[in-house]
Design a protein around this motif. Structure first.
Motif, PDB file in Angstrom:
ATOM      1  N   HIS A 163      36.202  45.803  37.083  1.00  0.00           N
ATOM      2  CA  HIS A 163      35.269  46.648  37.810  1.00  0.00           C
ATOM      3  C   HIS A 163      34.176  45.882  38.543  1.00  0.00           C
ATOM      4  CE1 HIS A 163      37.090  49.477  34.896  1.00  0.00           C
ATOM      5  NE2 HIS A 163      36.880  50.381  35.841  1.00  0.00           N
ATOM      6  N   ALA A 164      34.046  44.588  38.276  1.00  0.00           N
ATOM      7  CA  ALA A 164      33.023  43.787  38.956  1.00  0.00           C
ATOM      8  C   ALA A 164      33.553  43.287  40.302  1.00  0.00           C
ATOM      9  CB  ALA A 164      32.610  42.614  38.077  1.00  0.00           C
ATOM     10  N   PRO A 165      32.688  43.067  41.263  1.00  0.00           N
ATOM     11  CA  PRO A 165      33.141  42.542  42.563  1.00  0.00           C
ATOM     12  C   PRO A 165      33.541  41.072  42.461  1.00  0.00           C
ATOM     13  CG  PRO A 165      30.750  42.716  42.507  1.00  0.00           C
ATOM     14  CD  PRO A 165      31.242  43.345  41.244  1.00  0.00           C
ATOM     15  N   GLU A 166      34.188  40.554  43.500  1.00  0.00           N
ATOM     16  CA  GLU A 166      34.581  39.147  43.514  1.00  0.00           C
ATOM     17  C   GLU A 166      33.334  38.259  43.537  1.00  0.00           C
ATOM     18  OE1 GLU A 166      37.324  38.213  46.542  1.00  0.00           O
ATOM     19  OE2 GLU A 166      38.885  39.591  45.840  1.00  0.00           O
ATOM     20  N   GLU A 167      33.514  37.061  42.936  1.00  0.00           N
ATOM     21  CA  GLU A 167      32.457  36.057  42.849  1.00  0.00           C
ATOM     22  C   GLU A 167      31.259  36.545  42.035  1.00  0.00           C
ATOM     23  OE1 GLU A 167      31.399  34.731  46.705  1.00  0.00           O
ATOM     24  OE2 GLU A 167      33.385  33.945  47.177  1.00  0.00           O
ATOM     25  N   ALA A 168      31.461  37.548  41.225  1.00  0.00           N
ATOM     26  CA  ALA A 168      30.374  38.045  40.370  1.00  0.00           C
ATOM     27  C   ALA A 168      30.282  37.183  39.114  1.00  0.00           C
ATOM     28  CB  ALA A 168      30.619  39.501  39.989  1.00  0.00           C
ATOM     29  N   THR A 169      29.137  37.235  38.481  1.00  0.00           N
ATOM     30  CA  THR A 169      28.912  36.525  37.218  1.00  0.00           C
ATOM     31  C   THR A 169      28.887  37.546  36.085  1.00  0.00           C
ATOM     32  OG1 THR A 169      27.646  34.758  38.277  1.00  0.00           O
ATOM     33  CG2 THR A 169      27.343  35.071  35.897  1.00  0.00           C
ATOM     34  N   ASN A 223      27.983  43.218  33.660  1.00  0.00           N
ATOM     35  CA  ASN A 223      28.647  42.909  34.927  1.00  0.00           C
ATOM     36  C   ASN A 223      28.000  43.732  36.037  1.00  0.00           C
ATOM     37  OD1 ASN A 223      30.432  45.200  33.581  1.00  0.00           O
ATOM     38  ND2 ASN A 223      30.683  45.393  35.804  1.00  0.00           N
ATOM     39  N   PRO A 224      27.871  43.176  37.239  1.00  0.00           N
ATOM     40  CA  PRO A 224      27.351  43.944  38.368  1.00  0.00           C
ATOM     41  C   PRO A 224      28.392  44.925  38.856  1.00  0.00           C
ATOM     42  CG  PRO A 224      27.984  41.763  39.100  1.00  0.00           C
ATOM     43  CD  PRO A 224      28.179  41.768  37.606  1.00  0.00           C
ATOM     44  N   GLY A 225      27.914  45.992  39.463  1.00  0.00           N
ATOM     45  CA  GLY A 225      28.832  46.995  39.980  1.00  0.00           C
ATOM     46  C   GLY A 225      28.125  48.306  40.219  1.00  0.00           C
ATOM     47  N   ASP A 226      28.864  49.244  40.755  1.00  0.00           N
ATOM     48  CA  ASP A 226      28.301  50.566  41.034  1.00  0.00           C
ATOM     49  C   ASP A 226      27.967  51.280  39.730  1.00  0.00           C
ATOM     50  OD1 ASP A 226      28.681  50.074  43.732  1.00  0.00           O
ATOM     51  OD2 ASP A 226      30.688  50.986  43.734  1.00  0.00           O
TER      52      ASP A 226
END
Length: 473
Positions: A365-371, A395-398
């Protein structure tokens, strides 16, 4: 509960209250009888002392034998006066009966300071006996005073008869009132019983009517309705679970059946047959994995606790799991960061399984290149006893809507964005995370706000059988 059962309960309650009433009235009647008897005996003693002083006074007034007729009149008045029947005898030194209510004086029996006089007719009197040693007219004469106990006995007998009648009336009134009270009290219970009898698995949405006029049954009805709510929810979950299992098994079975029908429709080369068998084997392995996961969740639901606990570094385990999912992270050019440290007795296999599922879900569910961040926090009980840890995967995301957050840990539930063949194929990954947390005495949680999602679970030691709902914030 049937009407016959309620009637039996009512009869037992009435019988029990009747027995209690019999014991209470009997004890009260006995105690009151004894109290009245003691009062009457004390009154008799006081009256005896008064009679004795009066008799002594009359005898002292006699100056010669000529005063004997006057003395007899006075003693006769004394023997019939008062509330009780008194007998007085005056016996001369030679045994002559100078005065007496009977031809012969009674026999005398002593017990310490108590004197009993037995008359010729067998009646035993309680009284007094003394000698006139220095009397000028009746030297060495005996004076006997006795009280007839029969009036007192008749009074007590009359009182006892009245007490028995009052006791019988009290017991009957108690039975009548108990019968009315139990019928009134069980009326609400009977109504609840009739409502409960019609509740069937297909009608779990029905609820008992709260008996507002019965403060005793109100909490019971409320708790029963709460149980029905939980049963209804569990029933719906079971129906959904069965439907999901059928849906998940139908697809691979259909693939295998169609593949087998195509292959058997005509002769096939060996290579093509091998491809079909390998495809079937892949589907069977997936089905076996799903069945194993379901068995694991069933054991967790039955209250199985984690065994083979080893004190481990949670940070080292998180880093080890990061290496395992490194290939999946590299596909989306994602990175993993581990923060915090704590050592805790855990089951290594279960811990790693939960971390793999959380990181796989976060990467999906996290975008690419996310940490992606695994944060380990030490956690103490509210009472300061025991130890625990809080493992959070960030995780980053909506933002995730609240209705989805509430269902994320349900079995076979998958968001639309995750319905793919990769990763958590059957929607059991987060349900397994919740099972692992429960087996370690913890719980799961999820928080999604400000462009980042925090999802994880807690671990506790010493082990506790704690099963709670998901903490959704």
């Amino acid at each position: 509960m049937s009407a016959g059962r309620l009637g039996s309960i009512s009869a037992r309650l009435v019988l029990m209250l009747a027995l209690v009433a019999v014991v209470v009235f009997s004890a009260a009647g006995f105690l009151l009888h004894k109290a009245l008897e003691q009062v009457l005996i004390a009154d008799e003693r006081a009256d005896l002392l008064g009679k004795t002083e009066v008799v002594k006074h009359f005898i002292a007034e006699a100056r010669s034998m000529d005063d004997l007729p006057m003395l007899r009149r006075h003693l006769s008045a004394t023997s019939v006066g008062g509330r009780f029947r008194w007998n007085v005898w005056l016996v001369g030194r030679d045994g002559t009966l100078l005065y007496g209510a009977e031809p012969m004086p009674p026999s005398v029996q002593r017990d310490g300071d108590k004197v009993w006089l037995r008359r010729k007719d067998g009646v035993e009197l309680r009284g007094a006996h003394f000698l006139l040693a220095d009397h000028a007219v009746f030297p060495d004469a005996q004076v006997l005073i006795g009280m007839d106990p029969r009036p007192r006995q008749r009074m007590l007998s009359t009182y006892d008869d009245a007490g028995v009648m009052v006791g019988v009336a009290g017991v009957l009134c108690t039975i009548a009132l108990a019968w009315l009270a139990t019928r009134r009290g069980l009326r609400a219970l009977s109504a609840l019983s009739r409502e409960a009898e019609v509740i069937q698995p297909g009608a779990l949405s029905r609820r008992l009517t709260l008996p507002e006029d019965s403060a005793e049954l109100m909490p019971l009805a409320q708790r029963f309705n709460e149980v029905l709510s939980r049963m209804e929810e569990a029933w719906h979950q079971l129906e959904g679970f069965n439907a999901n299992v059928a849906h998940e098994l139908r697809t691979p079975l259909a693939i295998m059946i169609n593949g087998a029908e195509v292959v058997l429709s005509r002769d096939r080369p060996e290579a093509e047959m091998r491809d079909v068998l390998e495809s079937h084997l892949e589907e069977l392995r997936g089905m076996a994995s799903m069945i194993n996961d379901m068995l694991f969740l069933a054991r967790a639901d039955q209250g199985d606790a984690a065994a083979d606990l080893i004190e481990l570094s949670l940070r080292d385990e998180a880093l080890g799991v990061g290496e395992f999912v490194e290939v999946l992270l590299e596909e989306k050019h994602q990175r993993l960061s581990v923060e915090g440290e704590h050592r805790l007795p855990v089951n290594r296999a279960l811990l790693r399984r939960a971390l793999v599922n959380l990181l796989t879900n976060a990467s999906r569910h996290a975008p690419e290149e996310a940490t992606l961040t695994v944060r380990i926090e030490r956690m103490a009980d509210a009472d300061g006893v025991g130890d625990g840890a809080r493992i959070v995967v960030v995780n980053p995301g909506d933002p995730i809507p609240e209705d989805i957050r509430r269902r994320m840990f349900d079995r076979f539930w998958r968001g639309e964005s995750s319905r793919s063949k990769a990763g958590d194929r059957f929607g059991l990954g987060l349900a397994i995370v919740r099972a692992v947390a429960r087996m370690h005495g913890g719980e799961t949680f999820v928080d999604s706000a400000g462009g980042r999602t925090e999802i994880g679970f807690t671990l506790r030691t010493p082990m506790r059988a704690v099963v709670t709902d998901n903490a959704v914030r």
